[in-house]
Design a protein around this motif. Structure first.
Motif, short mmCIF file in Angstrom:
data_model
loop_
_atom_site.label_atom_id
_atom_site.label_comp_id
_atom_site.label_asym_id
_atom_site.label_seq_id
_atom_site.Cartn_x
_atom_site.Cartn_y
_atom_site.Cartn_z
N HIS A 191 0.86 -1.19 0.00
CA HIS A 191 0.00 0.00 0.00
C HIS A 191 0.89 1.24 0.00
O HIS A 191 1.72 1.42 0.89
CB HIS A 191 -0.94 -0.02 1.21
N ILE A 192 0.68 2.06 -1.02
CA ILE A 192 1.56 3.20 -1.27
C ILE A 192 0.75 4.49 -1.19
O ILE A 192 -0.37 4.55 -1.71
CB ILE A 192 2.17 3.11 -2.70
N LEU A 193 1.33 5.51 -0.58
CA LEU A 193 0.68 6.82 -0.48
C LEU A 193 1.34 7.79 -1.46
O LEU A 193 2.57 7.92 -1.46
CB LEU A 193 0.81 7.35 0.95
N ASP A 194 0.54 8.45 -2.28
CA ASP A 194 1.03 9.50 -3.19
C ASP A 194 0.55 10.84 -2.63
O ASP A 194 -0.65 11.14 -2.65
CB ASP A 194 0.47 9.24 -4.60
N ILE A 195 1.48 11.65 -2.15
CA ILE A 195 1.12 12.93 -1.52
C ILE A 195 1.17 14.04 -2.58
O ILE A 195 2.22 14.36 -3.11
CB ILE A 195 2.09 13.25 -0.37
N GLY A 196 0.00 14.58 -2.89
CA GLY A 196 -0.11 15.57 -3.96
C GLY A 196 -0.18 14.86 -5.29
O GLY A 196 0.66 15.05 -6.17
N SER A 197 -1.22 14.03 -5.45
CA SER A 197 -1.28 13.05 -6.55
C SER A 197 -1.69 13.65 -7.89
O SER A 197 -1.70 12.95 -8.91
CB SER A 197 -2.20 11.90 -6.17
N GLY A 198 -2.06 14.93 -7.93
CA GLY A 198 -2.38 15.57 -9.20
C GLY A 198 -3.55 14.90 -9.90
O GLY A 198 -4.53 14.52 -9.27
N ILE A 199 -3.43 14.73 -11.22
CA ILE A 199 -4.50 14.05 -11.97
C ILE A 199 -4.24 12.54 -12.02
O ILE A 199 -4.89 11.82 -12.77
CB ILE A 199 -4.74 14.65 -13.37
N ASP A 205 -4.83 14.80 -2.78
CA ASP A 205 -4.53 16.07 -3.46
C ASP A 205 -5.51 17.16 -3.04
O ASP A 205 -6.68 16.90 -2.78
CB ASP A 205 -4.55 15.91 -4.98
N LEU A 206 -4.97 18.37 -3.01
CA LEU A 206 -5.70 19.56 -2.56
C LEU A 206 -6.73 20.04 -3.58
O LEU A 206 -7.74 20.63 -3.20
CB LEU A 206 -4.65 20.66 -2.36
N PRO A 236 -9.68 20.00 -6.01
CA PRO A 236 -10.82 19.13 -6.29
C PRO A 236 -10.92 18.72 -7.76
O PRO A 236 -11.23 17.56 -8.07
CB PRO A 236 -12.04 19.99 -5.89
N GLU A 237 -10.62 19.65 -8.66
CA GLU A 237 -10.73 19.34 -10.10
C GLU A 237 -9.69 18.29 -10.51
O GLU A 237 -9.93 17.50 -11.43
CB GLU A 237 -10.54 20.60 -10.94
N PHE A 238 -8.53 18.29 -9.87
CA PHE A 238 -7.51 17.27 -10.16
C PHE A 238 -7.98 15.91 -9.64
O PHE A 238 -7.79 14.88 -10.30
CB PHE A 238 -6.17 17.63 -9.52
N CYS A 239 -8.58 15.90 -8.45
CA CYS A 239 -9.08 14.63 -7.90
C CYS A 239 -10.18 14.06 -8.80
O CYS A 239 -10.19 12.85 -9.07
CB CYS A 239 -9.62 14.85 -6.48
N ALA A 240 -11.06 14.92 -9.27
CA ALA A 240 -12.15 14.45 -10.15
C ALA A 240 -11.56 13.87 -11.44
O ALA A 240 -11.99 12.80 -11.91
CB ALA A 240 -13.10 15.61 -10.46
N GLN A 261 5.91 13.93 -5.62
CA GLN A 261 6.64 14.44 -6.78
C GLN A 261 6.22 15.88 -7.06
O GLN A 261 5.04 16.14 -7.38
CB GLN A 261 6.27 13.59 -8.00
N ASN A 262 7.15 16.79 -6.92
CA ASN A 262 6.92 18.21 -7.26
C ASN A 262 5.66 18.78 -6.61
O ASN A 262 4.77 19.30 -7.29
CB ASN A 262 6.86 18.38 -8.79
N VAL A 263 5.59 18.67 -5.31
CA VAL A 263 4.47 19.21 -4.53
C VAL A 263 4.97 20.22 -3.50
O VAL A 263 4.36 21.25 -3.27
CB VAL A 263 3.71 18.06 -3.81
N ILE A 264 6.14 19.95 -2.93
CA ILE A 264 6.65 20.68 -1.77
C ILE A 264 6.85 22.17 -2.07
O ILE A 264 6.85 22.99 -1.16
CB ILE A 264 7.97 20.03 -1.27
#
Ligand SMILES: C[S@@+](CC[C@H](N)C(=O)[O-])C[C@H]1O[C@@H](n2cnc3c(N)ncnc32)[C@H](O)[C@@H]1O
Length: 276
Positions: free
Chosen positions: A67-75, A94-95, A97-101, A139-142
């Motif tokens: 089980h892997i966590l992606d922090i700031g998973s984008g689209i 991910d922060l 909403p449109e990317f999560c959708a 990846q490229n979130v910080i």
């Protein structure tokens, strides 16, 4: 909170998955299946795209079934790649909403909805339990995160003891006039780059042991320059990450490359372990 509102507003536009699926049909044909490979030219929303995600897989070394966590998973491009190529289960937070959708739609389109869970939330208050994950990556979130200590403490909390966090971070280089807009921010108000030394200290302060820490700026500079020259010469082409943010992304990507070429920004790949 005000920062997060502005960050999500910067990234979010309506109809991302629809735009992407329509463009894929035009280029690949209406009957061609939507696969993670077909999407990979446009759904890895960070410098060097799929090439950088493949490097992150090599760094994280996930085992099938984990089980892997992606922090700031984008689209969701990296999450789909990890799920499809490594046989793992991915939770993406991910922060925007449109990317999560969009991620949810594209997970369905690629038949990966049962392996990937997408949660709309903040990296600073991850909507996951303590010790839930074998491994994590970001990846490229910080560069959107002002409180980097809290970001790393939350990643640490989410990992099992012995779990590892792989990072692909943009860091601050030498002082100078930074060009804006860049892909992650219109202005300095939502852009927060730490130096590589600060990044190390923040990871250690959160409790991590750093096992790999590579400044990749010099090794990727030729690719950065080539990509910037192609964008200046030809524009974005039909399939590309501009389908996520719109054609304004081209100017942002050119500015970001110029910042790196001038030594103002650096790229770092790191692996950090939560002690047992
Ligand atoms: C440049 S994109 C990278 C997306 C993805 N990691 C990838 O490589 O394809 C940065 C992402 O970070 C997300 N983000 C920024 N601040 C965040 C926060 N505080 N919590 C969660 N996600 C955040 C944005 O919504 C955006 O999706």
């Amino acid at each position: 909170m005000a920062i997060e509102t502005d960050v999500a507003r910067h990234y979010g536009t309506a109809g991302i998955a629809e735009r992407i699926l329509a463009a894929l049909k035009v280029v690949n044909g209406a009957d061609t299946p939507v696969t993670v490979d077909a999407l990979s030219v446009l759904d890895h929303f960070h410098g060097r795209g799929i090439v950088a995600t493949k490097e992150l897989v090599e760094l994280l070394k996930p085992e099938p079934g984990e089980h892997i966590l992606d922090i700031g998973s984008g689209i969701g491009g990296p999450a789909r790649w990890f799920a499809a190529k490594c046989g793992v289960y991915v939770t993406g937070v991910d922060l925007t909403p449109e990317f999560c959708a969009a991620a949810v739609e594209l997970n369905k389109a690629t038949g990966l909805a049962d392996r990937i869970t997408i949660k709309n939330g903040s990296a600073l208050a991850l909507p996951v339990g303590d010790g839930e994950f074998d491994r994590a990556y970001s990846q490229n979130v910080i560069m959107n995160i002002e409180d980097k200590g809290q970001f790393y403490r939350e990643a640490f909390r989410a990992l099992k003891p012995g779990g590892v966090l792989a990072l692909s971070n943009l860091c601050r280089g030498k002082d100078g006039k930074f060009r804006y807009p860049v892909p992650w921010a219109e202005t300095a108000a939502t852009s927060f780059l730490a130096t590589p030394d600060e990044m190390r200290a923040q990871l250690v302060n959160a409790g991590f042991e750093i096992t790999v820490f590579n400044d990749t700026t010099a090794g990727t500079m030729q690719a950065t320059i080539r990509n910037r020259e192609r964008l200046e010469r030809e524009g974005p082409g039909t399939l590309g990450t501009h389908l996520i943010l719109g054609e304004r992304l081209v100017e942002m990507q050119i500015n970001s490359a110029r910042n790196q070429e001038a030594g103002l920004a650096r790229t770092v790949e790191a692996l950090a372990r939560k002690p047992r």
